[in-house]
Design an enzyme around this catalytic site. Structure first.
Site, PDB file in Angstrom:
ATOM      1  N   HIS A 123       0.471  -1.085  -0.312  1.00 21.34           N
ATOM      2  CA  HIS A 123      -0.054   0.333   0.073  1.00 21.34           C
ATOM      3  C   HIS A 123       1.095   1.337  -0.020  1.00 21.34           C
ATOM      4  O   HIS A 123       1.949   1.398   0.787  1.00 21.34           O
ATOM      5  CB  HIS A 123      -0.904  -0.226   0.995  1.00 21.34           C
ATOM      6  CG  HIS A 123      -0.370   0.190   2.353  1.00 21.34           C
ATOM      7  ND1 HIS A 123       0.269   0.852   3.623  1.00 21.34           N
ATOM      8  CD2 HIS A 123      -0.167  -1.248   2.993  1.00 21.34           C
ATOM      9  CE1 HIS A 123       0.384   0.987   4.367  1.00 21.34           C
ATOM     10  NE2 HIS A 123       1.071  -0.671   4.245  1.00 21.34           N
ATOM     11  N   ASP A 124       0.294   2.090  -0.939  1.00 21.81           N
ATOM     12  CA  ASP A 124       0.682   3.655  -0.638  1.00 21.81           C
ATOM     13  C   ASP A 124       2.302   3.626  -1.328  1.00 21.81           C
ATOM     14  O   ASP A 124       2.917   4.596  -1.388  1.00 21.81           O
ATOM     15  CB  ASP A 124       1.023   4.691   0.408  1.00 21.81           C
ATOM     16  CG  ASP A 124      -0.409   4.316   1.337  1.00 21.81           C
ATOM     17  OD1 ASP A 124      -1.069   5.059   0.579  1.00 21.81           O
ATOM     18  OD2 ASP A 124      -0.857   3.600   2.156  1.00 21.81           O
ATOM     19  N   GLY A 141       5.201  -0.317   2.569  1.00 21.33           N
ATOM     20  CA  GLY A 141       4.778   0.454   2.352  1.00 21.33           C
ATOM     21  C   GLY A 141       4.965   1.789   2.260  1.00 21.33           C
ATOM     22  O   GLY A 141       5.516   1.596   2.830  1.00 21.33           O
TER      23      GLY A 141
END
Length: 269
Positions: A123-124, A141
């Site tokens: 994520h991200d 992340g």
């Protein structure tokens, strides 16, 4: 241009947006908020879900999981996104997750990237263009990766780490600090082992530019003074050199993770 070709065993949810010449192979699944650009191909058994956009010409191979919710306990169903660029290749069993509220709400992968089998993009994470991730690479992340970075097999990148453009990460490395642009890092825990000279030559950088970059590298990672002082000196001495200024800005912008250093703390060549 032709209409999408969808195998009878595939499932494409209502609301999915499919470009021209899209091919969706056997047993693949496409969610209702997915956008597939022109000539995207899901070879077979691939799943694309979430608020996911995939650029033209990208190919996704069997058992890839693209766009499912992040592996983050803080995620609570926010309407985050995943954006994948054009002409990427996503091989077997790759997992790529969308963003979270704690990281800007988007995971983004640039154009012309090759993500080999069993690799993971969390994520991200933000990946630039022409990034190559070999088998079993794990990008945690909030990681930021510049253009033209190459990751050797089974290496792992710590969350919030930055990898500068044109860097090379050796196989089986555990990277827990920022890697400067044009740098090379190897080991567990990884250390900076020099410049990615082979990569620079292959990409057509001029010999004199490489020589200046090497001189600046030696100065920045010398033994005298503090890192900040050495970076300031390099910024002044090589004020007209674009490659050196890339490195200077990268170090100056350090925030969450330390800058990865050579094993002895300075360059010895």
């Amino acid at each position: 241009m032709t209409a999408p070709l969808i195998h009878p065993t595939a499932i494409v949810a209502d609301g999915a947006r499919l470009g021209a010449d899209v091919r969706i192979g056997p047993y693949s699944i496409v969610g209702s908020n997915v956008t597939l650009g022109d000539k995207v191909e899901l070879v077979s058994h691939a799943v694309v879900e979430g608020n996911t956009t995939i650029g033209p010409g990208t190919r996704i191979f069997p058992f890839a999981s693209v766009g499912h919710e992040p592996q983050d306990l803080k995620f609570h169903g926010e309407n985050s996104r995943l954006e994948i660029g054009a002409n990427c290749t996503i091989r077997e069993s790759v997992t790529i997750n969308p963003g979270t509220e704690g990281g800007g709400m988007v995971t983004r992968i640039g154009d012309n990237c090759l993500i080999m089998a069993n690799a993971h993009v969390a994520h991200d994470a933000i990946l630039g263009n022409n990034v190559i991730m070999a088998n079993y690479v794990g990008v945690a992340g909030h990681v930021q990766v510049g253009d033209n970075v190459i990751f050797g097999g089974t290496c792992v990148i710590h969350q919030f780490t930055r990898i500068g453009a044109h860097a090379f990460i050796g196989a089986q490395s555990m990277v827990d600090g920022d890697v400067i642009p044009y740098g090379m890092a190897v080991g567990n825990r990884a250390t900076l082992t020099g410049l990615n000279l082979i990569g620079l030559k292959r990409r057509g950088f001029e010999r004199e530019a490489i020589h200046r970059l090497r001189a600046a590298y030696r100065q920045i990672f010398a033994s005298e003074g503090t890192l900040r002082e050495r970076v300031e000196d390099a910024a002044e001495i090589f004020s007209q050199d674009a490659l050196v200024q890339d490195v200077v800005r990268f170090i100056a912008d350090a925030q969450d993770r330390p800058i990865l250093l050579p094993r002895n703390g300075h360059e010895t060549e």
